[in-house]
Structures are given as C-alpha cells and as structure tokens.
Motif scaffolding. Sequence first.
Motif, PDB file in Angstrom:
ATOM      1  N   ILE A 150       0.106  -1.239   0.348  1.00 18.12           N
ATOM      2  CA  ILE A 150       0.040   0.038  -0.130  1.00 18.12           C
ATOM      3  C   ILE A 150       0.860   1.345  -0.064  1.00 18.12           C
ATOM      4  O   ILE A 150       0.561   2.010  -0.803  1.00 18.12           O
ATOM      5  N   SER A 151       1.799   1.497   0.576  1.00 13.94           N
ATOM      6  CA  SER A 151       2.737   2.636   0.704  1.00 13.94           C
ATOM      7  C   SER A 151       3.433   2.243  -0.720  1.00 13.94           C
ATOM      8  O   SER A 151       3.867   3.882  -0.890  1.00 13.94           O
ATOM      9  N   GLN A 152       3.948   1.676  -1.234  1.00 14.38           N
ATOM     10  CA  GLN A 152       3.963   1.890  -2.758  1.00 14.38           C
ATOM     11  C   GLN A 152       3.497   2.434  -3.558  1.00 14.38           C
ATOM     12  O   GLN A 152       3.489   3.075  -4.304  1.00 14.38           O
ATOM     13  N   GLN A 153       2.039   1.431  -3.483  1.00 15.69           N
ATOM     14  CA  GLN A 153       0.895   1.967  -4.131  1.00 15.69           C
ATOM     15  C   GLN A 153       0.612   4.081  -3.981  1.00 15.69           C
ATOM     16  O   GLN A 153       0.334   4.648  -4.763  1.00 15.69           O
ATOM     17  N   VAL A 154       0.886   4.682  -2.805  1.00  8.21           N
ATOM     18  CA  VAL A 154       0.867   5.536  -2.809  1.00  8.21           C
ATOM     19  C   VAL A 154       1.364   6.291  -2.911  1.00  8.21           C
ATOM     20  O   VAL A 154       1.623   7.173  -3.724  1.00  8.21           O
ATOM     21  N   ALA A 155       2.978   6.174  -2.875  1.00  5.14           N
ATOM     22  CA  ALA A 155       4.329   6.905  -3.028  1.00  5.14           C
ATOM     23  C   ALA A 155       4.315   6.613  -4.977  1.00  5.14           C
ATOM     24  O   ALA A 155       4.428   8.106  -5.433  1.00  5.14           O
ATOM     25  N   LYS A 156       4.071   5.628  -5.478  1.00  2.00           N
ATOM     26  CA  LYS A 156       3.596   6.001  -7.195  1.00  2.00           C
ATOM     27  C   LYS A 156       1.999   6.654  -7.718  1.00  2.00           C
ATOM     28  O   LYS A 156       3.122   7.632  -8.294  1.00  2.00           O
ATOM     29  N   ASN A 157       1.876   6.740  -7.112  1.00  2.00           N
ATOM     30  CA  ASN A 157      -0.135   7.317  -7.113  1.00  2.00           C
ATOM     31  C   ASN A 157       0.450   8.478  -6.811  1.00  2.00           C
ATOM     32  O   ASN A 157      -0.332   9.587  -8.265  1.00  2.00           O
ATOM     33  N   VAL A 158       0.690   9.060  -5.872  1.00  2.00           N
ATOM     34  CA  VAL A 158       0.333  10.742  -5.649  1.00  2.00           C
ATOM     35  C   VAL A 158       2.333  11.576  -6.138  1.00  2.00           C
ATOM     36  O   VAL A 158       1.394  11.968  -6.989  1.00  2.00           O
ATOM     37  N   PHE A 159       3.199  11.147  -5.715  1.00  2.00           N
ATOM     38  CA  PHE A 159       4.711  11.783  -6.728  1.00  2.00           C
ATOM     39  C   PHE A 159       5.242  10.651  -8.390  1.00  2.00           C
ATOM     40  O   PHE A 159       5.476  11.751  -8.459  1.00  2.00           O
ATOM     41  N   LEU A 160       4.200  10.182  -8.379  1.00  2.00           N
ATOM     42  CA  LEU A 160       5.020   9.583 -10.249  1.00  2.00           C
ATOM     43  C   LEU A 160       4.526   9.352 -11.224  1.00  2.00           C
ATOM     44  O   LEU A 160       3.233  10.034 -11.119  1.00  2.00           O
ATOM     45  N   TRP A 161       4.395   8.405 -11.914  1.00  2.00           N
ATOM     46  CA  TRP A 161       4.067   8.443 -13.708  1.00  2.00           C
ATOM     47  C   TRP A 161       3.651   6.762 -14.029  1.00  2.00           C
ATOM     48  O   TRP A 161       4.959   5.583 -12.770  1.00  2.00           O
ATOM     49  N   PRO A 162       3.078   5.730 -14.399  1.00  2.00           N
ATOM     50  CA  PRO A 162       2.855   4.824 -14.787  1.00  2.00           C
ATOM     51  C   PRO A 162       4.235   4.221 -15.711  1.00  2.00           C
ATOM     52  O   PRO A 162       3.796   3.806 -16.565  1.00  2.00           O
ATOM     53  N   ALA A 163       5.139   4.671 -15.448  1.00  2.00           N
ATOM     54  CA  ALA A 163       6.471   3.466 -16.290  1.00  2.00           C
ATOM     55  C   ALA A 163       6.610   2.352 -15.822  1.00  2.00           C
ATOM     56  O   ALA A 163       6.451   1.896 -14.308  1.00  2.00           O
ATOM     57  N   LYS A 164       7.223   1.437 -16.419  1.00  2.00           N
ATOM     58  CA  LYS A 164       8.094  -0.173 -16.300  1.00  2.00           C
ATOM     59  C   LYS A 164       9.308   0.296 -15.993  1.00  2.00           C
ATOM     60  O   LYS A 164       9.846  -1.023 -17.149  1.00  2.00           O
ATOM     61  N   ASN A 165      10.345   0.857 -15.762  1.00  2.53           N
ATOM     62  CA  ASN A 165      11.675   0.662 -15.385  1.00  2.53           C
ATOM     63  C   ASN A 165      12.298   1.357 -14.248  1.00  2.53           C
ATOM     64  O   ASN A 165      11.289   1.321 -13.469  1.00  2.53           O
ATOM     65  N   MET A 166      13.747   0.638 -14.553  1.00  2.00           N
ATOM     66  CA  MET A 166      14.183   0.420 -13.236  1.00  2.00           C
ATOM     67  C   MET A 166      14.318   2.096 -12.192  1.00  2.00           C
ATOM     68  O   MET A 166      15.098   2.015 -11.140  1.00  2.00           O
ATOM     69  N   PHE A 167      14.172   2.886 -13.571  1.00  2.00           N
ATOM     70  CA  PHE A 167      14.342   4.605 -13.370  1.00  2.00           C
ATOM     71  C   PHE A 167      13.280   4.898 -12.556  1.00  2.00           C
ATOM     72  O   PHE A 167      13.774   5.455 -10.909  1.00  2.00           O
TER      73      PHE A 167
END
Length: 232
Positions: free
Chosen positions: A107-124
């Motif tokens: 859940i914490s990762q999903q919050v981090a991704k959805n709030v601050f990032l973008w839906p890409a699948k790469n190592m960066f």
Amino acid sequence: MERVKHFIKRLVLIWVFFSVLLVLLFRWLPLPTTSFMLQQRLSVHSPCSTVRYQWVPWSQTSKHLAIAVIAAEDQKFATHWGLDFAALQSALQTRLKTGKIRGGSTISQQVAKNVFLWPAKNMFRKSLEVYFTMLIELLWPKKRILEVYLNIAQFGECTYGVEQAAQQYYRIKASELNGWQAARLAAVLPNPVIYRADRPSNYVVKRSNWIRRQVKQLGGLGYLSKFVGYED
C-alpha cells in the motif's frame, strides 16, 4: 570536472530537500490531486474529461474498507517498512517463469507511485518509487498512509477515492459502507476500469468472498488497532 561534480551534488541536495519537504507537507494537508489524476486529465487518450475525486478525512471513512483493502492488497501493512520483499521476490519469479507482470507492491508503494510518480515500468521509475516509499514510511504514521490510500485509490473509470466510490456505486457516504460493500470495492482494485463494484462479475464476487474470509482471519476491525485505534 570539479565544477560538474559540485553542480551535480547541489542538484541532488536540492532534489532531496524539496522531495522531503513535499512528503512532509502532505503528512497533514489533504491532497488536492495526484500525479495519476493529472495525467488522466491531460492525456489526449484518456476517456475522462473530468475526474471524480473528493477528499474525506479518516474520521469520515469506513473502517470496514480500511481493513478490506489491507486484506486484499497488503496483509503485512502493519508490520513492514514499506517494502514486502517476499511479495517482490514472488512477483519477480512469476515474471521470469511466465512473462506475466504480477503486482508485488505494498500500500505504501502504491501511495508513493500514485501521488508522486508516473505509470512507467523501468528501473529508474522503480528506484524513485522505493525512495518515496521510504520517505513516506519514515515521515508518515501508518494511519496517514492508509488514509491517503483510501482517498486516492482508483475504484472505477475516472473515479478516485472512497467518497466518490461510495456515492457512485451505493448512493451513501464513505463512512456508511458496510463489510460487504467494502469487500466489493476492494475486489475491483486490481483493475477498476474492467471490474465493477455495482455490477460484479463472477471474479469480483469470488474475490469479495475471499476478502471477507481474509478480513476475518486477520481479526476484523481489531487488526487496525495494531497501528491506529479504529474507533477514531
């Protein structure tokens, strides 16, 4: 070279400072939107001309949904520090064996991704997700992480957050959701565009029943007392 190194060092320090400040501010402030919502609004390929979203505080959120999403998405939420390494390893093994991408995010990762990032699948992007996840776990209590997740999770096409989901699918407030309704909403989280809480497929019905059993095994609402008093 020394100037370049000094410049890069300053950039990194500025990045760390502002990222920490941003995460710290959202420990208390309601989120007006998220990066995922903004991307959906701005994308020319998005079917959503508007995004249905309304922030509600923890006190106005059904605790039945809180425990349902934990049972469905992250049963170690109360004890991990943002990353579930066993789930990540299992997801990686599945991808190596079958080529299929299976979720291993907490859940914490999903919050981090959805709030601050973008839906890409790469190592960066994944590295940034880990970075923001650790910041969230360090600067937010578990109660706040769960409160934010319930407000930003996508429960349908163009529909974000528990309040809009409760109103749209059940014509009630978020605080009024019962155990069965909460399980239905949690069941659609793997793909809220395809699955519907108000018109459940066989998969959603089966998954709802499984979530209800998992909630019971976790200890029901009493599980929430491990990190927050569910009466709050």
